[in-house]
Write a protein that holds these residues in place. Structure first.
Motif, PDB file in Angstrom:
ATOM      1  N   UNK A  33     -33.465  26.454  -7.549  1.00  0.00           N
ATOM      2  CA  UNK A  33     -33.376  26.667  -8.981  1.00  0.00           C
ATOM      3  C   UNK A  33     -32.218  27.622  -9.257  1.00  0.00           C
ATOM      4  N   UNK A  34     -31.303  27.217 -10.119  1.00  0.00           N
ATOM      5  CA  UNK A  34     -30.157  28.060 -10.443  1.00  0.00           C
ATOM      6  C   UNK A  34     -29.200  28.247  -9.285  1.00  0.00           C
ATOM      7  N   UNK A  35     -29.348  27.464  -8.252  1.00  0.00           N
ATOM      8  CA  UNK A  35     -28.483  27.528  -7.075  1.00  0.00           C
ATOM      9  C   UNK A  35     -28.455  28.919  -6.451  1.00  0.00           C
ATOM     10  N   UNK A  36     -29.596  29.637  -6.534  1.00  0.00           N
ATOM     11  CA  UNK A  36     -29.646  30.977  -5.984  1.00  0.00           C
ATOM     12  C   UNK A  36     -30.151  30.996  -4.550  1.00  0.00           C
ATOM     13  N   UNK A  37     -30.435  29.829  -3.964  1.00  0.00           N
ATOM     14  CA  UNK A  37     -30.807  29.653  -2.578  1.00  0.00           C
ATOM     15  C   UNK A  37     -32.166  30.245  -2.216  1.00  0.00           C
ATOM     16  N   UNK A  38     -33.016  30.527  -3.243  1.00  0.00           N
ATOM     17  CA  UNK A  38     -34.301  31.162  -2.963  1.00  0.00           C
ATOM     18  C   UNK A  38     -35.480  30.300  -3.410  1.00  0.00           C
ATOM     19  N   UNK A  39     -35.532  29.952  -4.695  1.00  0.00           N
ATOM     20  CA  UNK A  39     -36.671  29.217  -5.231  1.00  0.00           C
ATOM     21  C   UNK A  39     -36.396  27.733  -5.353  1.00  0.00           C
ATOM     22  N   UNK A  40     -37.390  26.932  -5.042  1.00  0.00           N
ATOM     23  CA  UNK A  40     -37.264  25.480  -5.127  1.00  0.00           C
ATOM     24  C   UNK A  40     -36.930  25.050  -6.554  1.00  0.00           C
TER      25      UNK A  40
END
Length: 128
Positions: A115-122
């Motif tokens: 989500x949001x390309x933040x590499x943390x949340x799906x």
């Protein structure tokens, strides 16, 4: 942007300037070097490199694996099957995030499916 030039949009980053990259190139002066200080998804660098206005285009990002991913995709030098990642569920994403070593392949997976390309949340909430 013509269909044949869609590759210049780079990685799917939030704030991607892909829609405006060609207009940005038009207003920037020609020169020896263009430094894309906040490289992100790479669309400004990719468009600049293919424009011929600069002898050198320098792409920058705070994550070394993002820089290496973009370079490998430009040079068509990646050693993984991009089609493997057309779909990814939450469990697989979390496994990549929590258990895989940092690599250009892992960076691609986490960038595209977060989500949001933040590499943390799906990418999608649990209800979707």
């Amino acid at each position: 942007m013509k269909l044949k030039d869609k590759w210049k949009r780079g990685l799917p980053y939030v704030g991607n300037k892909g829609q405006n990259a060609e207009q940005i190139m038009e207003v920037l002066p020609d020169g020896k070097r263009l430094v894309d200080v906040f490289g992100g998804g790479g669309c400004v660098s990719l468009t600049a490199a293919s424009s011929g206005k600069w002898d050198e285009v320098v792409y920058n990002d705070r994550r070394k694996t993002v820089v290496n991913l973009l370079k490998s995709l430009i040079e068509d030098n990646h050693h993984f099957d991009l089609m493997k990642y057309v779909y990814m569920d939450r469990e697989t994403f979390n496994n990549w995030r929590d258990n895989m070593p940092d690599s250009i392949e892992c960076t691609l997976v986490l960038t595209v499916w977060s989500f949001g390309n933040e590499l943390i949340g799906y990418m999608w909430g649990k209800k979707i």
